[in-house]
Design a protein around this motif. Sequence first.
Motif, PDB file in Angstrom:
ATOM      1  N   VAL A  31      -2.419  20.142  83.278  1.00 22.30           N
ATOM      2  CA  VAL A  31      -3.737  20.552  82.776  1.00 22.30           C
ATOM      3  C   VAL A  31      -3.612  20.645  81.263  1.00 22.30           C
ATOM      4  N   PRO A  32      -3.924  19.591  80.549  1.00 24.66           N
ATOM      5  CA  PRO A  32      -3.694  19.575  79.095  1.00 24.66           C
ATOM      6  C   PRO A  32      -4.523  20.639  78.372  1.00 24.66           C
ATOM      7  N   GLN A  33      -3.848  21.353  77.466  1.00 20.94           N
ATOM      8  CA  GLN A  33      -4.519  22.341  76.627  1.00 20.94           C
ATOM      9  C   GLN A  33      -4.337  21.967  75.161  1.00 20.94           C
ATOM     10  N   CYS A  34      -5.296  22.354  74.357  1.00 26.79           N
ATOM     11  CA  CYS A  34      -5.256  22.044  72.933  1.00 26.79           C
ATOM     12  C   CYS A  34      -4.023  22.653  72.279  1.00 26.79           C
ATOM     13  N   ARG A  35      -3.335  21.872  71.496  1.00 29.78           N
ATOM     14  CA  ARG A  35      -2.127  22.359  70.821  1.00 29.78           C
ATOM     15  C   ARG A  35      -2.456  23.341  69.697  1.00 29.78           C
ATOM     16  N   GLN A  36      -3.732  23.388  69.289  1.00 30.46           N
ATOM     17  CA  GLN A  36      -4.132  24.296  68.222  1.00 30.46           C
ATOM     18  C   GLN A  36      -4.708  25.611  68.740  1.00 30.46           C
ATOM     19  N   CYS A  37      -5.581  25.543  69.745  1.00 27.30           N
ATOM     20  CA  CYS A  37      -6.292  26.763  70.157  1.00 27.30           C
ATOM     21  C   CYS A  37      -6.154  27.083  71.639  1.00 27.30           C
ATOM     22  N   ASP A  38      -5.404  26.269  72.390  1.00 30.40           N
ATOM     23  CA  ASP A  38      -5.132  26.488  73.820  1.00 30.40           C
ATOM     24  C   ASP A  38      -6.335  26.265  74.728  1.00 30.40           C
ATOM     25  N   GLU A  39      -7.445  25.762  74.199  1.00 28.50           N
ATOM     26  CA  GLU A  39      -8.597  25.416  75.043  1.00 28.50           C
ATOM     27  C   GLU A  39      -8.215  24.273  75.980  1.00 28.50           C
ATOM     28  N   ILE A  40      -8.649  24.347  77.239  1.00 27.42           N
ATOM     29  CA  ILE A  40      -8.389  23.251  78.162  1.00 27.42           C
ATOM     30  C   ILE A  40      -9.157  22.019  77.691  1.00 27.42           C
ATOM     31  N   LEU A  41      -8.463  20.897  77.626  1.00 29.62           N
ATOM     32  CA  LEU A  41      -9.046  19.675  77.097  1.00 29.62           C
ATOM     33  C   LEU A  41      -9.880  18.942  78.134  1.00 29.62           C
ATOM     34  N   LYS A  42     -10.951  18.334  77.681  1.00 26.78           N
ATOM     35  CA  LYS A  42     -11.736  17.403  78.483  1.00 26.78           C
ATOM     36  C   LYS A  42     -11.448  15.998  77.959  1.00 26.78           C
TER      37      LYS A  42
END
Length: 250
Positions: A151-162
């Motif tokens: 489940v990829p998350q943003c490397r900057q803010c940890d938001e789950i990526l779409k």
Amino acid sequence: MTTTTHEHLSALAHTIQQAQHIAVLSGAGMSTESGIPDFRSANGLFTRDRSFADVVNIDYFYADPAGFWAAFKEIFKLKLAGNYEPNGGHRFLAELEQGGKRVSVLTQNIDGLHHKAGSSEVLELHGTLVKATCLQCGTPHDLDYLQQHDVPQCRQCDEILKPDVVLYGEAVPLVEPAFELAVQADLMLVLGSSLEVGPVNLIPREARRAGVTCALINLEPTHLDYVFELLVHDRIGATCDKLRALGALD
């Protein structure tokens, strides 16, 4: 199937040669010639438990990001893992541009092969598989990063990526610019699309209504064949080879 004659091909080659601005609408048939299956025919989770439209859906992404990413990666695993290359159709469009024509590629495909072939003006109407941009902070992430995480998350803010794919339930953000380019062109060329998916399938009709010459190269007839003055029912790569031999690039 309509028989494509030498006269049909010669007329299309001449039309391409004379056009200065060509708008190209490409569909799944463009990618299948690079060995990429039509994603709507993919097997897997969604065929057993949910429809394709239920899985590749913005509501499902928000409701169950982990489930969404598991299904999304299963559906598109061949595209994500494969080392696919542009085919003769992709290269033909790039060669037209290299020869001095403006070629506006309006693609329904999400594989990035038009860029890879060298086309510079590409509107990916349904987005792209090769990256994901964080919805929160805008940080882009490439395909390698997406493949490394369940489940990829943003490397900057940890938001789950779409993924940067237009999902069911989302607007097609580039559709209006695509219509504008089509009606401004000298030639509207459709490559490998069954013209079943709206609103993109309306683009050739609007171009024809605006007086633009319209041509279709597709293996099978479509329900919108009547829109086109020039029709070729054959493989795209083989047809482009014949058009090249007939002087379309001159």
